[in-house]
Design a protein around this motif. Structure first.
Motif, PDB file in Angstrom:
ATOM      1  N   THR A 254      64.851  -5.041  31.933  1.00  0.00           N
ATOM      2  CA  THR A 254      64.714  -6.269  31.155  1.00  0.00           C
ATOM      3  C   THR A 254      65.398  -6.080  29.811  1.00  0.00           C
ATOM      4  O   THR A 254      65.178  -5.069  29.141  1.00  0.00           O
ATOM      5  N   PHE A 255      66.226  -7.057  29.430  1.00  0.00           N
ATOM      6  CA  PHE A 255      66.925  -7.023  28.144  1.00  0.00           C
ATOM      7  C   PHE A 255      66.328  -8.063  27.208  1.00  0.00           C
ATOM      8  O   PHE A 255      66.089  -9.205  27.614  1.00  0.00           O
ATOM      9  N   ASP A 256      66.140  -7.667  25.977  1.00  0.00           N
ATOM     10  CA  ASP A 256      65.737  -8.596  24.923  1.00  0.00           C
ATOM     11  C   ASP A 256      64.470  -9.369  25.271  1.00  0.00           C
ATOM     12  O   ASP A 256      64.248 -10.485  24.790  1.00  0.00           O
ATOM     13  N   GLY A 257      63.634  -8.776  26.131  1.00  0.00           N
ATOM     14  CA  GLY A 257      62.359  -9.386  26.483  1.00  0.00           C
ATOM     15  C   GLY A 257      62.458 -10.628  27.340  1.00  0.00           C
ATOM     16  O   GLY A 257      61.440 -11.295  27.569  1.00  0.00           O
ATOM     17  N   ARG A 258      63.672 -10.951  27.871  1.00  0.00           N
ATOM     18  CA  ARG A 258      63.789 -12.212  28.615  1.00  0.00           C
ATOM     19  C   ARG A 258      64.837 -12.207  29.717  1.00  0.00           C
ATOM     20  O   ARG A 258      64.775 -13.048  30.615  1.00  0.00           O
ATOM     21  N   ILE A 259      65.807 -11.321  29.673  1.00  0.00           N
ATOM     22  CA  ILE A 259      66.899 -11.302  30.647  1.00  0.00           C
ATOM     23  C   ILE A 259      66.620 -10.192  31.653  1.00  0.00           C
ATOM     24  O   ILE A 259      66.377  -9.048  31.276  1.00  0.00           O
ATOM     25  N   GLN A 260      66.658 -10.523  32.946  1.00  0.00           N
ATOM     26  CA  GLN A 260      66.253  -9.569  33.982  1.00  0.00           C
ATOM     27  C   GLN A 260      67.449  -9.122  34.814  1.00  0.00           C
ATOM     28  O   GLN A 260      68.165  -9.953  35.385  1.00  0.00           O
ATOM     29  N   LEU A 261      67.653  -7.815  34.880  1.00  0.00           N
ATOM     30  CA  LEU A 261      68.673  -7.235  35.756  1.00  0.00           C
ATOM     31  C   LEU A 261      68.004  -6.658  36.989  1.00  0.00           C
ATOM     32  O   LEU A 261      66.993  -5.968  36.896  1.00  0.00           O
ATOM     33  N   VAL A 262      68.567  -6.961  38.149  1.00  0.00           N
ATOM     34  CA  VAL A 262      68.164  -6.318  39.398  1.00  0.00           C
ATOM     35  C   VAL A 262      69.434  -5.873  40.117  1.00  0.00           C
ATOM     36  O   VAL A 262      70.427  -6.595  40.152  1.00  0.00           O
ATOM     37  N   GLU A 263      69.384  -4.664  40.652  1.00  0.00           N
ATOM     38  CA  GLU A 263      70.554  -4.108  41.346  1.00  0.00           C
ATOM     39  C   GLU A 263      70.101  -3.505  42.666  1.00  0.00           C
ATOM     40  O   GLU A 263      69.093  -2.792  42.720  1.00  0.00           O
ATOM     41  N   TYR A 264      70.853  -3.822  43.715  1.00  0.00           N
ATOM     42  CA  TYR A 264      70.458  -3.451  45.067  1.00  0.00           C
ATOM     43  C   TYR A 264      71.601  -2.798  45.845  1.00  0.00           C
ATOM     44  O   TYR A 264      72.781  -3.032  45.556  1.00  0.00           O
ATOM     45  N   LYS A 265      71.217  -2.035  46.853  1.00  0.00           N
ATOM     46  CA  LYS A 265      72.148  -1.631  47.901  1.00  0.00           C
ATOM     47  C   LYS A 265      71.961  -2.626  49.041  1.00  0.00           C
ATOM     48  O   LYS A 265      70.880  -2.718  49.620  1.00  0.00           O
ATOM     49  N   PRO A 266      73.012  -3.405  49.388  1.00  0.00           N
ATOM     50  CA  PRO A 266      72.838  -4.461  50.393  1.00  0.00           C
ATOM     51  C   PRO A 266      73.133  -3.967  51.819  1.00  0.00           C
ATOM     52  O   PRO A 266      73.946  -3.074  52.034  1.00  0.00           O
ATOM     53  N   ARG A 267      72.443  -4.592  52.764  1.00  0.00           N
ATOM     54  CA  ARG A 267      72.709  -4.331  54.186  1.00  0.00           C
ATOM     55  C   ARG A 267      72.654  -5.667  54.922  1.00  0.00           C
ATOM     56  O   ARG A 267      71.606  -6.306  54.968  1.00  0.00           O
ATOM     57  N   VAL A 268      73.802  -6.074  55.470  1.00  0.00           N
ATOM     58  CA  VAL A 268      73.875  -7.352  56.181  1.00  0.00           C
ATOM     59  C   VAL A 268      73.115  -7.234  57.498  1.00  0.00           C
ATOM     60  O   VAL A 268      73.261  -6.254  58.239  1.00  0.00           O
ATOM     61  N   LEU A 269      72.291  -8.246  57.788  1.00  0.00           N
ATOM     62  CA  LEU A 269      71.465  -8.243  58.993  1.00  0.00           C
ATOM     63  C   LEU A 269      72.058  -9.142  60.064  1.00  0.00           C
ATOM     64  O   LEU A 269      72.504 -10.249  59.766  1.00  0.00           O
ATOM     65  N   GLU A 270      72.049  -8.656  61.293  1.00  0.00           N
ATOM     66  CA  GLU A 270      72.455  -9.507  62.418  1.00  0.00           C
ATOM     67  C   GLU A 270      71.361 -10.503  62.778  1.00  0.00           C
ATOM     68  O   GLU A 270      71.629 -11.574  63.318  1.00  0.00           O
ATOM     69  N   HIS A 271      70.115 -10.138  62.509  1.00  0.00           N
ATOM     70  CA  HIS A 271      68.976 -11.005  62.780  1.00  0.00           C
ATOM     71  C   HIS A 271      67.841 -10.559  61.854  1.00  0.00           C
ATOM     72  O   HIS A 271      67.866  -9.442  61.325  1.00  0.00           O
ATOM     73  N   PRO A 272      66.847 -11.397  61.640  1.00  0.00           N
ATOM     74  CA  PRO A 272      65.723 -10.987  60.804  1.00  0.00           C
ATOM     75  C   PRO A 272      65.023  -9.764  61.394  1.00  0.00           C
ATOM     76  O   PRO A 272      65.012  -9.567  62.615  1.00  0.00           O
ATOM     77  N   PRO A 273      64.444  -8.924  60.538  1.00  0.00           N
ATOM     78  CA  PRO A 273      63.728  -7.756  61.059  1.00  0.00           C
ATOM     79  C   PRO A 273      62.542  -8.188  61.888  1.00  0.00           C
ATOM     80  O   PRO A 273      61.904  -9.209  61.622  1.00  0.00           O
ATOM     81  N   LEU A 274      62.227  -7.401  62.909  1.00  0.00           N
ATOM     82  CA  LEU A 274      61.164  -7.770  63.833  1.00  0.00           C
ATOM     83  C   LEU A 274      59.787  -7.418  63.291  1.00  0.00           C
ATOM     84  O   LEU A 274      58.783  -7.969  63.731  1.00  0.00           O
ATOM     85  N   GLY A 275      59.740  -6.494  62.368  1.00  0.00           N
ATOM     86  CA  GLY A 275      58.468  -6.083  61.800  1.00  0.00           C
ATOM     87  C   GLY A 275      58.517  -6.108  60.299  1.00  0.00           C
ATOM     88  O   GLY A 275      59.550  -6.344  59.687  1.00  0.00           O
ATOM     89  N   VAL A 276      57.368  -5.853  59.672  1.00  0.00           N
ATOM     90  CA  VAL A 276      57.283  -5.821  58.215  1.00  0.00           C
ATOM     91  C   VAL A 276      57.650  -4.425  57.745  1.00  0.00           C
ATOM     92  O   VAL A 276      57.126  -3.433  58.263  1.00  0.00           O
ATOM     93  N   PRO A 277      58.590  -4.283  56.780  1.00  0.00           N
ATOM     94  CA  PRO A 277      58.959  -2.955  56.276  1.00  0.00           C
ATOM     95  C   PRO A 277      57.740  -2.236  55.709  1.00  0.00           C
ATOM     96  O   PRO A 277      56.864  -2.852  55.108  1.00  0.00           O
ATOM     97  N   GLU A 278      57.685  -0.942  55.921  1.00  0.00           N
ATOM     98  CA  GLU A 278      56.583  -0.141  55.380  1.00  0.00           C
ATOM     99  C   GLU A 278      56.803   0.134  53.902  1.00  0.00           C
ATOM    100  O   GLU A 278      57.913   0.209  53.456  1.00  0.00           O
TER     101      GLU A 278
END
Length: 201
Positions: free
Chosen positions: A177-201
């Motif tokens: 969080t910058f300056d108490g108001r601006i939010q940075l999020v950074e991810y490693k992406p993985r393209v899905l062929e279909h939604p996951p069948l179960g809930v991630p642990e």
């Protein structure tokens, strides 16, 4: 091998810009600007629309609704002018007038794939929503970073970022969080062929 970063600045509701809003939605602060200044050098990738817009700013065009650039906007454009830039377009003509810009007419996905395999410097997108979407679909994006500003531009928002995206799983690798108001999020992406069948642990 080069790393590819897709980098967006957005409103909370996922717009890349808003009619009548200044750059950074007018909400940048000293922490955020200092962080921007600390970013490593990169070769910036963009399409024709982003090139025309940004090169116009570099030539002195002022965004709609503004009389002049604010100092932080001018500094940002100056830094981009000095950086190495690759522009993917079949419509633009050489020579490109914006300094340090190279025009590539080849297929962007294959060109970036070759750039990644043969280089070591950081590659980063700027704007260019359709280019980013194509690179993500092709599995070429190593990091997906979003800086969200605390505004909802439901009435004036433009350039909806995520329309047309595939489903993508995101593994968080950084947040801040910058300056108490601006939010940075950074991810490693993985393209899905279909939604996951179960809930991630």
């Amino acid at each position: 091998m080069s790393e590819l970063l897709v980098d967006f600045i957005t409103s909370l509701d996922g717009h890349a810009s808003g009619e009548g809003w200044p750059g950074f939605w007018g909400l940048e602060g000293p922490e955020y600007l200092a962080w921007l200044g600390e970013q490593p050098k990169a070769t910036y990738l963009m399409g024709a629309n982003t090139y025309c817009l940004m090169s116009g700013f570099a030539a002195g065009d002022v965004p709609n609704g503004q009389d002049e650039f604010r100092p932080e906007e001018e500094a940002s454009v100056d830094e981009l002018t000095q950086a190495s830039k690759v522009v993917f377009s079949s419509s633009l003509e050489e020579p490109l007038t914006w300094a340090n810009s190279t025009l590539v007419r080849d297929d962007a996905v294959e060109a970036v794939r070759a750039m990644k395999s043969s280089g070591s410097a950081l590659l980063s997108t700027i704007g260019s929503l359709s280019l980013c979407r194509s690179l993500l679909r092709a599995g070429l994006v190593d990091r997906f970073r979003v800086v969200m500003f605390p505004v909802i531009t439901g009435a004036t928002g433009e350039e909806r970022i995520y329309d047309g995206y595939p489903d993508v799983a995101l593994e968080m690798i950084e947040h801040r969080t910058f300056d108490g108001r601006i939010q940075l999020v950074e991810y490693k992406p993985r393209v899905l062929e279909h939604p996951p069948l179960g809930v991630p642990e």
